[in-house]
Motif scaffolding. Structure first.
Motif, PDB file in Angstrom:
ATOM      1  N   ILE A 177       0.333  -1.221  -0.015  1.00 18.32           N
ATOM      2  CA  ILE A 177      -0.110   0.130   0.279  1.00 18.32           C
ATOM      3  C   ILE A 177       1.267   1.684  -0.103  1.00 18.32           C
ATOM      4  CG2 ILE A 177      -2.138  -1.087   1.350  1.00 18.32           C
ATOM      5  CD1 ILE A 177      -0.502   0.595   3.868  1.00 18.32           C
ATOM      6  N   THR A 178       0.261   2.461  -0.527  1.00 17.23           N
ATOM      7  CA  THR A 178       0.755   3.596  -0.951  1.00 17.23           C
ATOM      8  C   THR A 178       0.506   4.888   0.013  1.00 17.23           C
ATOM      9  OG1 THR A 178       0.266   4.254  -2.730  1.00 17.23           O
ATOM     10  CG2 THR A 178       2.615   2.394  -2.648  1.00 17.23           C
ATOM     11  N   THR A 179       0.656   5.253   0.572  1.00 21.24           N
ATOM     12  CA  THR A 179       0.015   6.827   1.393  1.00 21.24           C
ATOM     13  C   THR A 179       0.926   7.641   1.433  1.00 21.24           C
ATOM     14  OG1 THR A 179       0.053   6.483   3.457  1.00 21.24           O
ATOM     15  CG2 THR A 179      -1.352   5.236   2.241  1.00 21.24           C
ATOM     16  N   ILE A 228      -5.058  -3.299   2.822  1.00 20.80           N
ATOM     17  CA  ILE A 228      -6.284  -2.481   1.679  1.00 20.80           C
ATOM     18  C   ILE A 228      -6.773  -1.281   2.365  1.00 20.80           C
ATOM     19  CG2 ILE A 228      -7.784  -2.166   0.658  1.00 20.80           C
ATOM     20  CD1 ILE A 228      -6.483  -4.380  -1.266  1.00 20.80           C
ATOM     21  N   ILE A 229      -7.308  -2.160   3.616  1.00 12.87           N
ATOM     22  CA  ILE A 229      -8.545  -1.439   4.772  1.00 12.87           C
ATOM     23  C   ILE A 229      -7.483  -0.205   5.132  1.00 12.87           C
ATOM     24  CG2 ILE A 229      -9.817  -1.213   6.557  1.00 12.87           C
ATOM     25  CD1 ILE A 229     -10.358  -3.976   6.243  1.00 12.87           C
ATOM     26  N   ARG A 230      -6.559   0.148   5.828  1.00 18.57           N
ATOM     27  CA  ARG A 230      -5.163   0.565   6.138  1.00 18.57           C
ATOM     28  C   ARG A 230      -5.199   1.786   5.637  1.00 18.57           C
ATOM     29  NH1 ARG A 230       0.173   0.798   7.706  1.00 18.57           N
ATOM     30  NH2 ARG A 230       0.096  -0.891   6.824  1.00 18.57           N
ATOM     31  N   THR A 268      -2.736   4.490  14.190  1.00 21.61           N
ATOM     32  CA  THR A 268      -3.843   3.093  13.570  1.00 21.61           C
ATOM     33  C   THR A 268      -3.547   1.731  12.986  1.00 21.61           C
ATOM     34  OG1 THR A 268      -3.981   4.078  11.235  1.00 21.61           O
ATOM     35  CG2 THR A 268      -4.876   6.097  13.623  1.00 21.61           C
ATOM     36  N   THR A 269      -4.247   0.618  12.982  1.00 22.28           N
ATOM     37  CA  THR A 269      -3.701  -0.387  12.555  1.00 22.28           C
ATOM     38  C   THR A 269      -5.019  -0.794  12.648  1.00 22.28           C
ATOM     39  OG1 THR A 269      -1.963  -1.911  12.903  1.00 22.28           O
ATOM     40  CG2 THR A 269      -3.376  -1.720  14.672  1.00 22.28           C
ATOM     41  N   ILE A 295     -17.426   5.804   4.173  1.00 25.66           N
ATOM     42  CA  ILE A 295     -16.773   6.064   2.964  1.00 25.66           C
ATOM     43  C   ILE A 295     -15.711   5.428   2.548  1.00 25.66           C
ATOM     44  CG2 ILE A 295     -15.342   8.046   1.991  1.00 25.66           C
ATOM     45  CD1 ILE A 295     -17.409   9.890   3.216  1.00 25.66           C
ATOM     46  N   ILE A 296     -14.925   4.813   4.323  1.00 24.80           N
ATOM     47  CA  ILE A 296     -13.665   4.346   4.135  1.00 24.80           C
ATOM     48  C   ILE A 296     -13.811   3.103   3.652  1.00 24.80           C
ATOM     49  CG2 ILE A 296     -11.970   2.972   5.827  1.00 24.80           C
ATOM     50  CD1 ILE A 296     -12.111   5.662   7.746  1.00 24.80           C
ATOM     51  N   GLY A 297     -15.560   2.126   4.722  1.00 23.07           N
ATOM     52  CA  GLY A 297     -15.534   0.934   4.324  1.00 23.07           C
ATOM     53  C   GLY A 297     -16.179   0.772   2.898  1.00 23.07           C
TER      54      GLY A 297
END
Length: 299
Positions: free
Chosen positions: A34-36, A196-198, A213-214, A254-256
């Motif tokens: 993942i990337t942020t 992906i959720i994170r 957060t995790t 929205i996250i979900g």
């Protein structure tokens, strides 16, 4: 005479947010990490597998190595990154074009004690407006260490990927592939789902929420057409719980939704996703808590 088949492991290291995960995703051809925009997005040793007729490369994405162990999570991420340097055939040390600071220097000092060949990958050359500044920077970097090669590129723009693969293959030993031809990562689906959720959580709230957060998957059931996932988002303080949930649950919805769409793309099945938010008081500051939440040193 046919070309020999090569197989080997390659660690990708560098300071946080230098583009390691983006590079691996681009080379593999799909998202495995993942990337942020937030530092410490990568928290585990994640593999991306590239299979070609000439051989197979196992890329190891690592948490960004940073100075100072501010808390238990930071110290664990540094240990995970350092452990990835063991038993590999090549190291790609990533820095950003035109930038070399204290955190980059700390990674370089760590690599000085390792016998494995190191290729210095200078990423984000597309962000340098005056290209004449690149040559002095390349010369400066060449004086900092005994690198096997120095390779400027842009992972985000996909510039230089093919030539980088040629370079990597040239350093790998001969040997048969270690994984199936269609396998792109060693990470289990439960782990990928949590990541992906994170990612969606971090991208949605990166300005409002600290990195503590995790996500843990508590339920993962798969049939021919449907995957049912139950996941818990852990935050470090009660006030952060309200931020994640949002007014009347709007933010969590929205996250979900974003996570479900990404999971359906990954799994190629319909996904039912249930999310909960719980408080684990200051979990990132406690060694036992981070172990319980899945942050353990790889074997």
């Amino acid at each position: 005479m046919s070309e020999s088949i090569r197989f080997g492991q390659v660690a990708v290291v560098g300071r946080p947010n230098v583009g390691k995960s983006t590079l691996i995703n681009r080379l593999v051809g799909q998202k495995v990490s993942i990337t942020t925009p937030k530092p410490q997005t990568t928290r585990h040793r994640i593999t991306g597998i590239i299979t070609e007729p000439r051989g197979q490369i196992v890329l190891i994405d690592t948490p960004g190595i940073h100075q100072g162990g501010r808390n238990a999570l930071s110290r664990q991420l540094n240990r995970t990154a350092r452990s990835a340097l063991e038993h590999v055939d090549l190291i790609l040390f990533m820095v950003q074009a035109g930038q070399f600071g204290a955190e980059d220097e700390a990674v370089l000092r760590l690599l000085e004690h390792i016998d494995t060949p190191v290729v210095l990958v200078i990423n984000k050359v597309d962000l340098v407006n005056d290209k004449t500044e690149l040559l002095p920077f390349l010369a400066q970097m060449g004086e900092k260490g005994d690198f096997a090669a120095i390779y400027p590129m842009s992972a985000r723009r996909r510039r230089g990927l093919d030539s980088l693969l040629d370079l990597v293959f040239s350093y790998l030993p001969e040997g048969p592939p270690g994984y199936a031809e269609d396998q792109v990562t060693t990470a289990p689906l439960r782990f990928m789902a949590a990541e992906i959720i994170r990612e969606k959580l971090t991208r949605s709230l990166h300005d409002e929420l600290p990195y503590q957060t995790t996500v843990m998957i508590e339920r993962f059931e798969e049939t021919d057409r449907l995957v049912t996932i139950g996941a818990v988002i852990y935050v470090a303080r009660p006030g952060q719980k309200g931020i994640v949930i949002g007014s009347r649950g709007a933010q969590l919805k929205i996250i979900g939704q974003q996570a479900r769409e990404a999971l359906e793309h990954l799994l190629e099945k319909r996904v039912m996703l249930d999310l909960w938010v719980k408080v684990a008081d200051d979990w990132a500051d406690d060694e036992r808590s981070i172990a319980a939440l899945g942050y353990q040193l790889p074997e």
